[in-house]
Design an enzyme around this catalytic site. Structure first.
Site, PDB file in Angstrom:
ATOM      1  N   LEU A  14     -53.725  15.943 -70.498  1.00  0.00           N
ATOM      2  CA  LEU A  14     -53.248  17.325 -70.336  1.00  0.00           C
ATOM      3  C   LEU A  14     -53.227  17.669 -68.842  1.00  0.00           C
ATOM      4  CD1 LEU A  14     -52.292  19.603 -72.152  1.00  0.00           C
ATOM      5  CD2 LEU A  14     -54.634  20.379 -72.365  1.00  0.00           C
ATOM      6  N   HIS A  15     -52.301  17.031 -68.124  1.00  0.00           N
ATOM      7  CA  HIS A  15     -52.251  17.256 -66.679  1.00  0.00           C
ATOM      8  C   HIS A  15     -51.388  18.483 -66.363  1.00  0.00           C
ATOM      9  CE1 HIS A  15     -48.227  15.430 -66.242  1.00  0.00           C
ATOM     10  NE2 HIS A  15     -48.636  14.625 -67.205  1.00  0.00           N
ATOM     11  N   THR A  16     -51.066  18.680 -65.088  1.00  0.00           N
ATOM     12  CA  THR A  16     -50.457  19.945 -64.662  1.00  0.00           C
ATOM     13  C   THR A  16     -49.230  20.356 -65.477  1.00  0.00           C
ATOM     14  OG1 THR A  16     -51.088  19.205 -62.479  1.00  0.00           O
ATOM     15  CG2 THR A  16     -49.846  21.241 -62.594  1.00  0.00           C
TER      16      THR A  16
END
Lengths: 88, 573
Positions: A14-16
């Protein structure tokens, strides 16, 4: 309050970018929405909270919602997550 | 006594305490608040967030137009994060519970998020702290405001020591507080270097013992001799102090006599000034100079951290024109090279991204006609207050000039309809600084009223090399002199005046070469004015006649360099 388990299928977790998509979608609902991961619960409408969770790829989280549109919120966010946030 | 060597970027000599400027360190006002101040503090915070949102939207549009969706998403994330509701709640709590003022509370909350990100196991999430730092800096900037600029925090005149310094940093230092500059990175042509020379701040770079300096309470920076002196005392110190007093006198008045307007053999010669700031113009006596050959308008953007609107631009241009009276002022429309744009946007996350290399010049402005139109309107409105000329940077194709002329006509029609006065027949010029325009010089001469050679970028195009790398040697490259010969010939054929406005014209040896090629007009920074004026009034053009052929037949920069040094010694030494 209702809840559902969701899995993060994106390559880098769940990155940027997925977090941006998630927060944007969650913010459309009136209900309070939370994400719980490794015993930590954060406001799902807070991108900073989501980033700090540092959700790894393949992780399972609990999505919780409480409010007038909790059903729709959980459904929409679960679909978004399953579709890898429409990014990959 | 101990000496540390460096490379001279801007001449001069000073003595003073050190201010170690750690990049990215923020000065955050901290105090406790009373309950009745709570609402106004919170209000200030909300306004700062709104201002940051507006700025980020502007940045996002630019990035989306000129880069891609991918990079725009970085900004999207920042746009959401800057107004994060949990973060705002946490700030309010901290203000309520611990009575901390809003900047302090915000700073602590953001630091907490950063610390949490750094604790995660993934490198990827650790790197997101760069986004957080960008956001924090932006919002704090809006809260701390103009008077208490957050970066850097200097309270007494000091010699600034830093790993590197951006033009943005330098602008935020009050001119009289920066006595001198010492950095590890940074070249002669870097924009910080150009600024330092504009404000006559002694500056040396390539100093690799930065940390060692920090322990000294007072040092002497002798940029003239490219060295730093430590532990100096007695009669030797006295000698230096005498030189420092001399320099301070010189620094106050840029030039005490009228700039030369011809060579020794009475050949007319123009010496104009390169300027980047309205403040800089204030110190100039228009009685002594011939005009401004290059006003770098993009510095207005660096100064304000955004593209100023038409009204702000109009005020700035009018102030310059009023001060200069009837003298010509050549305004170069915004030239957003990668470095300048990044300095303005102040986004560390995309600092290393090379896709920005292609940004800049008139091409960029034509793709953003709203920006160009607002600037042309501001210039035309200001034109009634003086002698305006307009110059286009980094022209690659003649069609760009044609499109600009069309836009200019459109703006003129609009002003006419609105009954706003402007001067008619304003001269339009082109910067010759790309290799592609060298092949279209005749066509270009038909479209414009004057040429201006930008030697800094021309050297980059013809020889290649980064802007922060020292280009001094490149001035003597045969390719540069061949290009200048080409430009001078084309200008003669079309009867179009040509000026050299790059840093090359401030080099006493290169200047001889330029004059030999037929250049009779240069535009230079204030720090070089006195020296170049003296040299031109001592030059005899009759003695230069054979030099042009020798230069054009030379096959290396070294040959040309020694030719010019030899001539300098024989005829001027």
């Amino acid at each position: 309050m209702i809840s559902r388990e969701i899995s993060i299928l994106n390559k880098y977790g769940l990155h940027t970018r997925p977090a941006t998509a998630f927060v944007t979608e969650a913010s459309r609902f009136k209900s309070e929405i939370f994400l719980e991961y490794k015993g930590v619960r954060v406001n799902a409408k807070s991108i900073l909270g989501l980033l700090v969770l540092a959700v790894e790829p393949g992780a399972t989280l609990t999505l919780l919602a409480d409010g007038p549109d909790e059903e729709e919120a959980i459904e929409a966010l679960a679909i978004l997550t399953r579709n890898k946030f429409n990014l990959e | 006594m101990k000496k540390i060597k460096g490379v001279r970027i801007s001449p001069g000599i000073v003595c003073g305490p050190i201010y170690y400027f750690e990049k990215g360190r923020l000065n955050v006002p901290r105090h406790f608040i009373r309950a009745e101040d709570f609402d106004s503090e919170l209000q200030r915070f909300k306004q700062a967030i709104q201002a940051s949102v507006n700025e980020l939207k502007q940045v996002r549009d630019l990035v989306l137009d000129h880069l891609d969706e991918e990079h725009a998403r970085i900004i999207d994330a920042q746009l959401i994060a800057v107004q994060d509701e949990e973060m705002i709640k946490a700030v309010e709590n901290l203000m309520h519970q611990e009575r901390k003022n809003v900047t302090w509370a915000y700073y602590e909350v953001m630091n907490e998020y950063e610390a949490l990100l750094l604790k995660t196991y993934s490198q990827f999430f650790k790197e997101r702290t760069a986004d957080l730092k960008d956001i924090k800096k932006r919002v704090l900037h809006h809260m701390v405001g103009e008077e208490e600029t957050i970066l850097p925090d200097i309270n007494k005149p000091s010699i600034i020591v830093a790993e590197k310094i951006s033009p943005g940093d330098l602008i935020h230092i009050e001119h009289n507080l920066a006595l001198g500059l010492i950095t590890w990175e940074g070249g002669f042509d870097s924009h910080a270097g150009i600024l330092a020379r504009a404000f006559r701040i002694p500056y040396i770079s390539n100093v690799d013992l930065i940390e060692e300096l920090v322990s000294y309470s007072e040092i002497i920076l002798d940029a003239d001799n490219e060295e730093i002196l430590l532990d100096i005392s007695g009669s030797l110190k006295q000698e230096y102090l005498t030189r420092i007093t001399e320099f301070q006198k010189l620094r106050k008045r840029i030039i005490s006599a009228k700039v030369a307007n011809s060579t020794r053999d009475k050949v007319p010669y123009h010496i104009y000034l390169n300027v980047g700031f309205v403040d800089e113009v204030e110190a100039i006596d228009p009685q002594l100079i011939q005009g401004i050959g290059l006003f770098r308008t993009e510095f207005l953007c660096i100064e304000q951290n955004t593209i100023p609107d038409e009204e702000v631009q109009f005020q700035a241009y009018r102030a310059v024109l009023k001060k200069m009276g009837h003298l010509p002022v050549i305004f170069r429309v915004f030239d957003f090279g990668r470095d300048k744009l990044l300095a303005m946007l102040d986004l560390e996350v995309i600092q290393e991204d090379h896709v920005f290399d292609e940004w800049g010049g008139i091409g960029f402005l034509l793709e953003n006609p709203d920006i160009l139109k607002a600037q042309l309107r501001a210039l035309l409105r200001a034109s009634i207050h003086g002698n305006v000329k307009i110059m286009l940077p980094l022209v690659m194709f003649t069609d760009e000039v044609r499109q600009t002329i069309e836009l200019l006509h459109e703006v003129q029609r609009e002003l006419q309809e609105q009954g706003i006065p402007f001067r008619k027949g304003i001269e339009l010029g082109a910067m010759i600084e790309t290799s592609s325009i060298l092949e279209q010089l005749d066509g270009l001469a038909d479209l414009v009223d004057f040429f201006s050679i930008g030697t800094n970028d021309l050297a980059l195009y013809l020889i290649g090399s980064g802007r922060t790398v020292d280009l001094t040697r490149n001035y003597y490259h045969p390719k540069i002199f061949n290009a200048i010969n080409l430009i001078v010939s084309a200008a003669k054929r079309a009867n179009v005046p040509v000026t050299v406005c790059g840093e090359m014209a401030s080099d006493p040896y290169a200047l001889i070469g330029l004059t030999a090629m037929g250049i009779r007009s240069v535009s230079i920074s204030t720090s070089a004015l006195a020296e170049i004026s003296k040299e031109i009034s001592a030059l005899d053009t009759k003695m230069l006649e054979n030099l042009a052929d020798l230069i054009l037949s030379a096959d290396s920069a070294a040959t040309i360099y020694s030719l010019l040094v030899q001539f300098h010694q024989d005829c001027l030494g």
